[in-house]
Scaffold this active site. Structure first.
Site, short mmCIF file in Angstrom:
data_model
loop_
_atom_site.label_atom_id
_atom_site.label_comp_id
_atom_site.label_asym_id
_atom_site.label_seq_id
_atom_site.Cartn_x
_atom_site.Cartn_y
_atom_site.Cartn_z
N HIS A 1 0.84 -1.08 0.06
CA HIS A 1 -0.19 -0.19 0.01
C HIS A 1 0.97 1.27 -0.11
O HIS A 1 1.84 1.24 0.62
CB HIS A 1 -0.83 -0.05 1.11
CG HIS A 1 -1.27 -1.45 1.54
ND1 HIS A 1 -2.77 -1.75 1.25
CD2 HIS A 1 -0.87 -2.47 2.31
CE1 HIS A 1 -2.79 -3.21 1.76
NE2 HIS A 1 -1.85 -3.43 2.41
N GLU B 1 2.91 -0.43 7.64
CA GLU B 1 2.84 -1.47 6.68
C GLU B 1 3.71 -0.99 5.36
O GLU B 1 4.37 -1.57 4.74
CB GLU B 1 1.63 -2.24 6.44
CG GLU B 1 1.85 -3.36 5.46
CD GLU B 1 0.52 -3.98 4.95
OE1 GLU B 1 -0.52 -3.72 5.52
OE2 GLU B 1 0.58 -4.70 4.11
N HIS C 1 3.89 -7.42 1.57
CA HIS C 1 2.99 -6.85 2.63
C HIS C 1 3.39 -7.39 4.06
O HIS C 1 3.98 -8.40 4.34
CB HIS C 1 1.71 -7.50 2.36
CG HIS C 1 0.82 -6.87 1.30
ND1 HIS C 1 -0.40 -5.79 1.29
CD2 HIS C 1 1.01 -7.09 -0.05
CE1 HIS C 1 -0.53 -5.59 0.22
NE2 HIS C 1 0.05 -6.23 -0.85
N GLU D 1 2.97 -12.18 3.23
CA GLU D 1 2.49 -11.38 4.42
C GLU D 1 3.62 -11.65 5.20
O GLU D 1 3.73 -12.89 5.77
CB GLU D 1 1.29 -11.90 4.96
CG GLU D 1 0.08 -11.65 4.21
CD GLU D 1 -0.40 -10.04 4.20
OE1 GLU D 1 0.42 -9.61 4.59
OE2 GLU D 1 -1.27 -9.71 3.54
ZN ZN Z 1 -1.20 -5.40 3.04
#
Ligand code: ZN
Length: 255
Positions: free
Chosen positions: A46, A83, A140, A219
């Site tokens: 993001h 993040e 992420h 992740e």
């Molecule tokens: Zn994310």
């Protein structure tokens, strides 16, 4: 921009090889660049400023047979480390490592800025298609509040016809290679994802569904977990993630 930089590096290498053939420079340098001729897309999660642009971020975009919001804000550590910044720094470290191995690298965003947003998931999903990239990794960090939830997991697309039918098999191989590389670097598989084997297969992610090249989303840890957050906020920890992901690409493209 990144192509230009990579192209210059390749040109310099060629000139160097021609200039000193008697020392075998070309062969030695070639052996050290196992990803020469490969193109890798890194999607650094993001954008930092997404939360400042709710209207743009909530706009529906195509995500593989359905619409989804353009993007989300992402999560953060309990200490407030975003993040977006984690993904950005790991991605830049990974970019440097892949370029040293000879790959051309393309990132889906060029900044980590509170004044920018996006790109949307449809752009992220298609990012490697036109340049015929060999692989795409979306970076992420997770944000689970479940007690004790920690570790990494790798998300690959399901066979979602017609969207991912062309890539779900190699994407699964990339996911398995990525899991192996992360484990080799001492990272632990997530203890809070169904199955418990560090792999997750999803049909609801535009970033995966719209790709025509093998792709996974990682992740890398749970930012809400203290021990994961400790690693994710340290430069040494982020280099560990980047080294592992570079190894994952080598494993996958080295077949
Ligand atoms: Zn994310």
């Amino acid at each position: 921009m990144r192509y230009a930089v990579a192209g210059l590096a390749a040109a310099a290498f060629l000139v160097g090889g021609v200039a000193s053939p008697v020392h075998g420079a070309t062969a030695d340098a070639g052996a050290g660049r196992p990803l020469e001729g490969r193109v890798v897309v890194i999607d650094p999660g993001h954008q930092l400023g997404n939360h400042n642009f709710p209207r743009e971020i909530n706009r529906p975009v195509p995500a593989g047979g359905f619409d989804k919001p353009c993007n989300t804000t992402g999560t953060a550590t309990n200490g407030g480390y975003p993040e977006a910044t984690f993904a950005w720094r790991v991605s830049r470290a990974l970019e440097a490592r892949l370029e040293r191995l000879g790959a051309k690298v393309r990132l889906t965003r060029d900044t980590n800025s509170e004044r920018r947003w996006g790109p949307c998931v449809d752009d992220r999903g298609r990012a490697g298609n036109k340049v015929h990239a060999d692989a795409k990794i979306s970076v992420h960090g997770d944000g689970s509040y479940a007690a004790g939830a920690r570790g990494f997991h790798v998300i690959a697309p399901t066979d979602r016809r017609p969207w991912t039918h062309d890539i779900y098999r190699p994407s699964k191989r990339l996911a398995i290679d990525t899991r192996a590389a992360l484990k080799t670097h001492g990272l632990r598989v997530a203890n809070y994802i169904a199955g418990g084997d560090g792999l997750d297969f999803r049909s609801d992610l535009g970033t995966l569904n719209l790709s025509n090249i093998p792709t996974v989303m990682v992740e890398l840890g749970n930012m809400r977990n203290a021990s994961d957050a400790h690693r994710m906020t340290s430069p040494h920890g982020r280099q560990t993630y980047a080294a592992a992901l570079a190894d994952a690409v080598r494993r996958f493209l080295g077949r």
